[in-house]
Design an enzyme around this catalytic site. Structure first.
Site, PDB file in Angstrom:
ATOM      1  N   ASP A 194       0.813  -1.210   0.000  1.00 17.47           N
ATOM      2  CA  ASP A 194       0.000   0.000   0.000  1.00 17.47           C
ATOM      3  C   ASP A 194       0.850   1.264   0.000  1.00 17.47           C
ATOM      4  O   ASP A 194       0.380   2.335  -0.368  1.00 17.47           O
ATOM      5  CB  ASP A 194      -0.924  -0.016   1.223  1.00 17.47           C
ATOM      6  CG  ASP A 194      -1.962   1.091   1.168  1.00 17.47           C
ATOM      7  OD1 ASP A 194      -2.637   1.216   0.133  1.00 17.47           O
ATOM      8  OD2 ASP A 194      -2.092   1.835   2.158  1.00 17.47           O
ATOM      9  N   LEU A 275      -7.949   5.748   2.672  1.00 22.76           N
ATOM     10  CA  LEU A 275      -8.016   6.931   1.818  1.00 22.76           C
ATOM     11  C   LEU A 275      -6.711   7.207   1.082  1.00 22.76           C
ATOM     12  O   LEU A 275      -6.611   8.193   0.354  1.00 22.76           O
ATOM     13  CB  LEU A 275      -8.384   8.157   2.669  1.00 22.76           C
ATOM     14  CG  LEU A 275      -9.798   8.157   3.254  1.00 22.76           C
ATOM     15  CD1 LEU A 275      -9.981   9.342   4.192  1.00 22.76           C
ATOM     16  CD2 LEU A 275     -10.850   8.209   2.149  1.00 22.76           C
ATOM     17  N   ARG A 276      -5.699   6.351   1.289  1.00 25.68           N
ATOM     18  CA  ARG A 276      -4.440   6.593   0.596  1.00 25.68           C
ATOM     19  C   ARG A 276      -4.633   6.525  -0.924  1.00 25.68           C
ATOM     20  O   ARG A 276      -3.981   7.255  -1.671  1.00 25.68           O
ATOM     21  CB  ARG A 276      -3.378   5.600   1.057  1.00 25.68           C
ATOM     22  CG  ARG A 276      -2.019   5.864   0.416  1.00 25.68           C
ATOM     23  CD  ARG A 276      -0.919   5.012   1.007  1.00 25.68           C
ATOM     24  NE  ARG A 276      -0.512   5.509   2.314  1.00 25.68           N
ATOM     25  CZ  ARG A 276      -0.662   4.843   3.445  1.00 25.68           C
ATOM     26  NH1 ARG A 276      -1.202   3.656   3.440  1.00 25.68           N
ATOM     27  NH2 ARG A 276      -0.264   5.361   4.584  1.00 25.68           N
ATOM     28  N   ALA A 277      -5.507   5.656  -1.386  1.00 27.12           N
ATOM     29  CA  ALA A 277      -5.743   5.546  -2.826  1.00 27.12           C
ATOM     30  C   ALA A 277      -6.273   6.861  -3.391  1.00 27.12           C
ATOM     31  O   ALA A 277      -5.877   7.280  -4.486  1.00 27.12           O
ATOM     32  CB  ALA A 277      -6.730   4.418  -3.114  1.00 27.12           C
TER      33      ALA A 277
END
Length: 669
Positions: A194, A275-277
């Protein structure tokens, strides 16, 4: 001077080039993970990127590459005056070896100066050297867990903290993280996966003309690297200039609210975690707009960013193949897209989509493997076509030869480990003496000291200082004073599955339960950093359907496609296991094996089971007893005694599923 293959000369690989260039334009994108088969120029193109990055201004003599315009106030070599003297140097390309130590990565106490001069001095590591540059990890999926943890912390915080042996140091460590890997060698931990902003799959072209162009260019480069690079110098200079221009344009690119909502809708539609995406996709879309010469993010930029930012974030378990349904992506974009005006790309501001600089002939990379295709994960092993005999008591439960049973979702299993203390590769299964675990004692080194224990060395030397005539601040040391740490941690093992796929296992739908249990054990092996192998036996012989590997994804695919039926050559399965373990002991003598035999204990084909079990003497083993029904013969238990192995009823593994379901029902109630 070492001449790298020119970035502009790499044939094809448009997605990979674009992902690397977006990171060169905006480091906030968060790095690139390059997945692909061997011989696809992954390393070549990454090394070529560094030459295209703009040079950086640094404080002279600062080992941590501080920016003279805004130096790090906590720099160990500081303090530096803002606006002070500066020097210009190329952006660093730092390569992290898979076998590097923690001290080499993060830095450590300068032991030599501490013991000879009596001062605490910090020796910076690779994270300091990579600051404001590129940190490249080849075979990142083989990196030891303790190094992965350090990378996670540094990548998330942009800072490296070193707390050890009375040294407390903090320094900036912001870098472009680029990793390459061959999925056949195993997958990455989800946490590290990730952290990579973008991911790209690369494959060798099957077009003969494209492959010929790849080889032609590679041969020309090897015949004369300098001359080859000179022919591409203009294209390289043009590409470097375009990167610099895109960097300057980036801060002025606008991300409208409707595009931001579009990004959020796409990420939600693909059900990615966290929410990193969203953040990565937004930053990549901004970088793409700057690269294309636009002043505002468009749907085209969002699509290009999502294609690179989302595939590796959709995996729910290690058996899922990464990928993105582009038809769903288009559907989500169309359902949330406002009416677009005309493209605001300025005339001559950028080439057509997919053009990342001077356009080379199409192809797949600068170098390729010309070996024939290997067997792909999921290829079903061939059966012998025998009619299935009835092996259950009373003749019940005949199974059709070659029938493939489905497996349910994997579940948690108890910890199965090798007894004793080993010295194998770092992992999470069995106890081991490693260089990476907790300190359990000290000892005099047998040869060259690898892990000095400073306190124990000082205590050993201190009583003799007067007799040795010490007169200065440093200690007078003798070789007998040196002590090294004794550490204990966990190791990964070679888990070799020997699975009975005969007709008796297919009876009463037993193979579905067996496959689910083995799939669960495969997932456990992935989480504990094991190598795995799989042998199946049915009909007249045993087959090595999965040679020892770190890729549990391949193991799961072979297991799901495993047919059942025929007689039960148990002895052949054990003999094959002994052969595989003998070879693996020569290849990797430090890795201890764990044999997992999944069977009901029946043996209806020729072969001396007693003799075959004797070939496995001394090997730690587990026998998973698959026998069920009202009449039990206890044959698996007798096999466990012959192998000196632990007997685990299949129900003990499957019982965990039932207990989990009960807990879920209670919560729901």
């Amino acid at each position: 001077m070492n001449t790298h293959y020119p970035f502009s000369a790499v044939v094809g690989m448009d997605d990979l080039k674009l992902a690397l260039l977006l990171n060169a334009v905006s480091p906030r994108v968060g790095g690139v993970l390059v997945r692909g088969e061997k011989g696809t120029a992954k390393s070549t193109i990454v090394r070529a990127l560094a030459a295209q990055l703009p040079a950086v201004d640094v404080v002279p003599a600062c080992r941590f590459a501080c920016d003279p315009a805004a130096p790090d106030p906590a720099c160990p070599d500081g303090p530096h005056d803002p606006g002070g003297p500066s020097a210009r140097r190329p952006a660093a390309l730092v390569e992290l070896p898979v076998g590097a130590s923690e001290d080499r990565l993060a830095g450590s106490l300068d032991v030599e100066r501490a013991l000879t001069e009596g001062v605490k001095a910090f020796e910076p590591g690779l994270l300091a050297a990579a600051h404001r540059g590129v940190l490249y990890v080849d075979e990142v999926n083989l990196l030891h867990d303790h190094l992965v943890d350090l990378l996670l912390d540094a990548a998330a915080l942009g800072t490296c903290y070193v707390e050890r042996e009375s040294v407390s140091v903090r320094h900036a460590a912001r870098f472009l993280l680029v990793g390459t890997m061959n999925p056949e060698e195993g997958e990455l931990r989800p946490q590290l996966l990730d952290r990579f902003g973008l991911t790209v799959e690369v494959r060798a072209s099957r077009d003969p003309k494209e492959r010929a162009e790849v080889v032609r260019r590679r041969l020309a480069f090897e015949a004369g690297p300098e001359a080859f690079a000179a022919r591409w110098a203009d294209a390289e200079a043009e590409l470097a200039g375009r990167i610099s221009a895109a960097r300057e344009r980036l801060d002025g690119v606008r991300l409208p609210d409707e595009r931001l909502e579009q990004i959020a809708a796409v990420c939600a539609g693909f059900e990615v975690d966290g929410l990193r995406a969203d953040l990565v996709t937004a930053n990549a879309a901004l970088a793409h707009a700057a690269w294309r010469g636009r002043a505002e993010v468009t749907a085209e930029d969002v699509r290009a960013a999502a294609r690179l930012a989302l595939p590796h974030r959709r995996r729910r378990d290690p058996f899922d193949a990464p990928g993105l349904d582009e038809s769903l992506l288009d559907e989500l974009l169309n359902s949330t897209s406002p009416d677009d005006g005309p493209d605001d790309t300025p005339p001559g501001g950028a080439p057509p989509e997919g053009g990342d600089g001077p356009s080379p002939p199409s192809g797949d990379g600068a170098e390729h493997s010309d070996a024939p295709d290997a067997a792909r994960p999921g290829d079903a092993p061939s059966g012998d076509g025998e009619a299935t005999e009835s092996e259950a008591p009373g003749g019940a439960g005949e199974a059709e030869a070659g029938k493939v049973a489905a497996a349910a979702a994997p579940h948690a299993v108890p910890l199965l480990k090798v007894p004793g203390v080993g010295e194998g590769a770092a992992g999470r299964r069995s106890r081991s003496r490693t260089a990476l675990g907790k300190v359990t004692g000290t000892r005099r080194p047998a040869g060259r000291i690898r892990d000095p224990h400073v306190i124990a060395t000082l205590l050993a030397a201190a009583p003799h200082q007067r007799a040795r005539g010490r007169s200065g601040p440093g200690l007078v040391l003798r070789p007998d004073d040196l002590r090294e740490s004794v550490r204990e941690g966990r190791e990964g093992n070679l888990v070799l599955f020997v699975v009975d796929a005969s007709g008796s296992m297919a009876a009463r739908r037993r193979m579905t339960t067996v496959k689910t249990a083995v799939l669960s054990l495969l997932l456990d092996a992935y989480q504990r950093r094991d190598k795995i192998g799989m042998i199946t036996f049915r009909g007249r012989d045993a087959d090595l359907v999965l040679p020892p590997t770190s890729s549990v994804e391949a193991g799961a695919a072979r297991l799901r496609a495993l047919p059942t039926g025929g007689r039960t050559p148990l002895a052949a399965g054990l003999v094959k296991a002994a052969e595989v373990l003998r070879v693996e002991r020569l290849r990797d003598p430090a890795r201890r094996p764990l044999l997992v035999v999944v069977t009901d204990g029946r043996a209806t084909a020729a072969g001396d089971v007693e003799r075959a079990a004797g070939l496995l003497a001394g090997t730690a083993g587990i026998v998973v007893d698959c026998e069920d029904g009202p009449v039990r013969l206890g044959l698996a238990g007798k096999l466990a005694v012959r192998l000196d192995a632990r007997l685990v009823p299949l129900g003990d593994l499957d019982g965990i599923v039932r207990s989990h379901r009960k807990q879920e029902h209670r919560k729901a109630a």
